[in-house]
Write a protein that holds these residues in place. Structure first.
Motif, PDB file in Angstrom:
ATOM      1  N   ALA A   1      -0.253  -0.291 -12.496  1.00 11.53           N
ATOM      2  CA  ALA A   1      -0.114   1.172 -12.429  1.00 11.53           C
ATOM      3  C   ALA A   1       0.770   1.682 -13.562  1.00 11.53           C
ATOM      4  CB  ALA A   1       0.463   1.576 -11.077  1.00 11.53           C
ATOM      5  N   ILE A   2       1.860   0.971 -13.847  1.00  5.89           N
ATOM      6  CA  ILE A   2       2.738   1.372 -14.948  1.00  5.89           C
ATOM      7  C   ILE A   2       2.016   1.207 -16.279  1.00  5.89           C
ATOM      8  CG2 ILE A   2       4.921   0.911 -16.129  1.00  5.89           C
ATOM      9  CD1 ILE A   2       5.990  -0.175 -13.447  1.00  5.89           C
ATOM     10  N   ARG A   3       1.333   0.089 -16.440  1.00  5.11           N
ATOM     11  CA  ARG A   3       0.610  -0.168 -17.691  1.00  5.11           C
ATOM     12  C   ARG A   3      -0.465   0.894 -17.933  1.00  5.11           C
ATOM     13  NH1 ARG A   3      -3.781  -1.937 -20.012  1.00  5.11           N
ATOM     14  NH2 ARG A   3      -3.658  -3.357 -21.801  1.00  5.11           N
ATOM     15  N   THR A   4      -1.149   1.298 -16.869  1.00  5.68           N
ATOM     16  CA  THR A   4      -2.193   2.310 -16.997  1.00  5.68           C
ATOM     17  C   THR A   4      -1.616   3.633 -17.484  1.00  5.68           C
ATOM     18  OG1 THR A   4      -3.525   1.263 -15.261  1.00  5.68           O
ATOM     19  CG2 THR A   4      -3.976   3.582 -15.743  1.00  5.68           C
TER      20      THR A   4
ATOM     21  N   HIS B   1       3.661   5.436  -6.037  1.00  2.00           N
ATOM     22  CA  HIS B   1       3.883   5.270  -7.473  1.00  2.00           C
ATOM     23  C   HIS B   1       2.607   5.498  -8.282  1.00  2.00           C
ATOM     24  CE1 HIS B   1       8.096   4.000  -7.686  1.00  2.00           C
ATOM     25  NE2 HIS B   1       7.891   3.546  -6.458  1.00  2.00           N
ATOM     26  N   THR B   2       1.478   5.091  -7.747  1.00  2.21           N
ATOM     27  CA  THR B   2       0.226   5.323  -8.457  1.00  2.21           C
ATOM     28  C   THR B   2      -0.041   6.816  -8.590  1.00  2.21           C
ATOM     29  OG1 THR B   2      -0.706   3.228  -7.683  1.00  2.21           O
ATOM     30  CG2 THR B   2      -2.256   4.876  -8.467  1.00  2.21           C
TER      31      THR B   2
ATOM     32  N   ARG C   1      10.535  11.708  -1.362  1.00  3.89           N
ATOM     33  CA  ARG C   1      11.190  10.431  -1.116  1.00  3.89           C
ATOM     34  C   ARG C   1      10.144   9.372  -0.820  1.00  3.89           C
ATOM     35  NH1 ARG C   1      16.094  11.031   2.995  1.00  3.89           N
ATOM     36  NH2 ARG C   1      16.360   8.892   2.279  1.00  3.89           N
ATOM     37  N   PRO C   2      10.438   8.098  -1.137  1.00  6.03           N
ATOM     38  CA  PRO C   2       9.464   7.032  -0.865  1.00  6.03           C
ATOM     39  C   PRO C   2       9.359   6.755   0.622  1.00  6.03           C
ATOM     40  CG  PRO C   2      11.521   6.081  -1.661  1.00  6.03           C
ATOM     41  CD  PRO C   2      11.654   7.584  -1.749  1.00  6.03           C
TER      42      PRO C   2
ATOM     43  N   ASP D   1       0.827  -1.211   0.000  1.00  6.94           N
ATOM     44  CA  ASP D   1       0.000   0.000   0.000  1.00  6.94           C
ATOM     45  C   ASP D   1       0.862   1.263   0.000  1.00  6.94           C
ATOM     46  OD1 ASP D   1      -2.312  -1.477  -0.048  1.00  6.94           O
ATOM     47  OD2 ASP D   1      -2.685  -1.328   2.108  1.00  6.94           O
ATOM     48  N   LEU D   2       1.969   1.251   0.752  1.00  3.47           N
ATOM     49  CA  LEU D   2       2.859   2.409   0.769  1.00  3.47           C
ATOM     50  C   LEU D   2       3.482   2.655  -0.602  1.00  3.47           C
ATOM     51  CD1 LEU D   2       4.900   2.209   4.116  1.00  3.47           C
ATOM     52  CD2 LEU D   2       3.094   3.821   3.522  1.00  3.47           C
ATOM     53  N   MET D   3       4.009   1.585  -1.200  1.00  5.17           N
ATOM     54  CA  MET D   3       4.658   1.714  -2.504  1.00  5.17           C
ATOM     55  C   MET D   3       3.658   2.135  -3.570  1.00  5.17           C
ATOM     56  SD  MET D   3       7.917   0.981  -2.172  1.00  5.17           S
ATOM     57  CE  MET D   3       8.481   0.453  -3.779  1.00  5.17           C
TER      58      MET D   3
END
Length: 227
Positions: free
Chosen positions: A145-148, A82-83, A226-227, A76-78
């Motif tokens: 998310a990347i594909r979207t 990124h989303t 930052r992540p 969920d954090l990542m």
């Protein structure tokens, strides 16, 4: 705490109970990220979370229960981060900004730590089928998310309509994971940059004539979060 994995306990019904459970998960996630799952004990989680051992056992039947919750927490954090960044992608420059964020956040940590999900997969996937399945689902969410984002570029005619966005999304995620592993080993971002830039060059090769004429932006922005 044993590791027989009997299933995750239901989410507490009270606000206080949910807060306590989340505090335990957050503490365990931090310890597992820094020391690994095997190197994280119940007493260390207890002390880091400021709870009793009985509270941990109340919310989690065994260590596998807690680890599964950590996988969900880290996912969920990542994905939240990124989303959010990938949702802003409307042109190729925005993809470069996402790339710059990944590189700069890794550079600021000197490559230490690697990817939380990748580290968990490396430690758990071979011997814990339930963890492998959970982590595969986590990576699939990241891949989506990347594909979207790439699909948006096809829809707005930045990329040609016949672009294989499934293959490109997979290449980008593979570049991230492999690059982070090598960054962790070498303490620099050289491999991460090489992998991402090569994958993004392939993305640009599918650009329409108008987009292909635009220069790529590669300068990392230290003001990115930052992540």
């Amino acid at each position: 705490m044993t590791s027989t994995h009997t299933g995750t306990a239901p989410t507490p019904s009270t606000k206080k109970g949910r807060a306590t459970r989340e505090r335990i998960i957050a503490a365990a996630a931090d310890l597992m990220y820094r020391h690994g799952v095997a190197g994280t004990s119940t007493p260390s989680v207890r002390d880091a979370a400021g709870v009793s051992s009985s509270q941990i056992y109340h919310y989690f039947g065994d260590k596998d229960d807690l680890t599964k919750a950590v996988i969900a927490y880290q996912t969920d954090l990542m994905l939240a981060l990124h989303t959010q960044l990938l949702a802003r992608v409307e042109n190729l420059d925005a993809l470069d900004e996402w790339r710059n964020f990944l590189v700069e956040s890794t550079r600021q940590q000197s490559g230490m730590g690697g990817c939380p999900l990748g580290s968990l997969a490396n430690e758990l996937a071979d011997d814990h089928p339930w963890a492998r399945q959970a982590l595969a689902t986590s990576f699939d969410r990241w891949l989506t998310a990347i594909r979207t984002a790439l699909a948006t570029l096809v829809d707005n005619r930045t990329l040609h309509s016949d672009t294989d966005i499934d293959q490109l999304a997979l290449a980008l995620l593979a570049a991230i994971q492999g690059g982070l592993v090598l960054a962790q080993a070498h303490r620099n971002t050289t491999a991460l940059e090489a992998g991402l830039d090569t994958a993004l060059a392939t993305v640009r090769s599918h650009a329409t004539d108008t987009e292909a004429a635009r220069p790529s932006t590669r300068q990392a922005n230290s003001s990115l979060p930052r992540p």
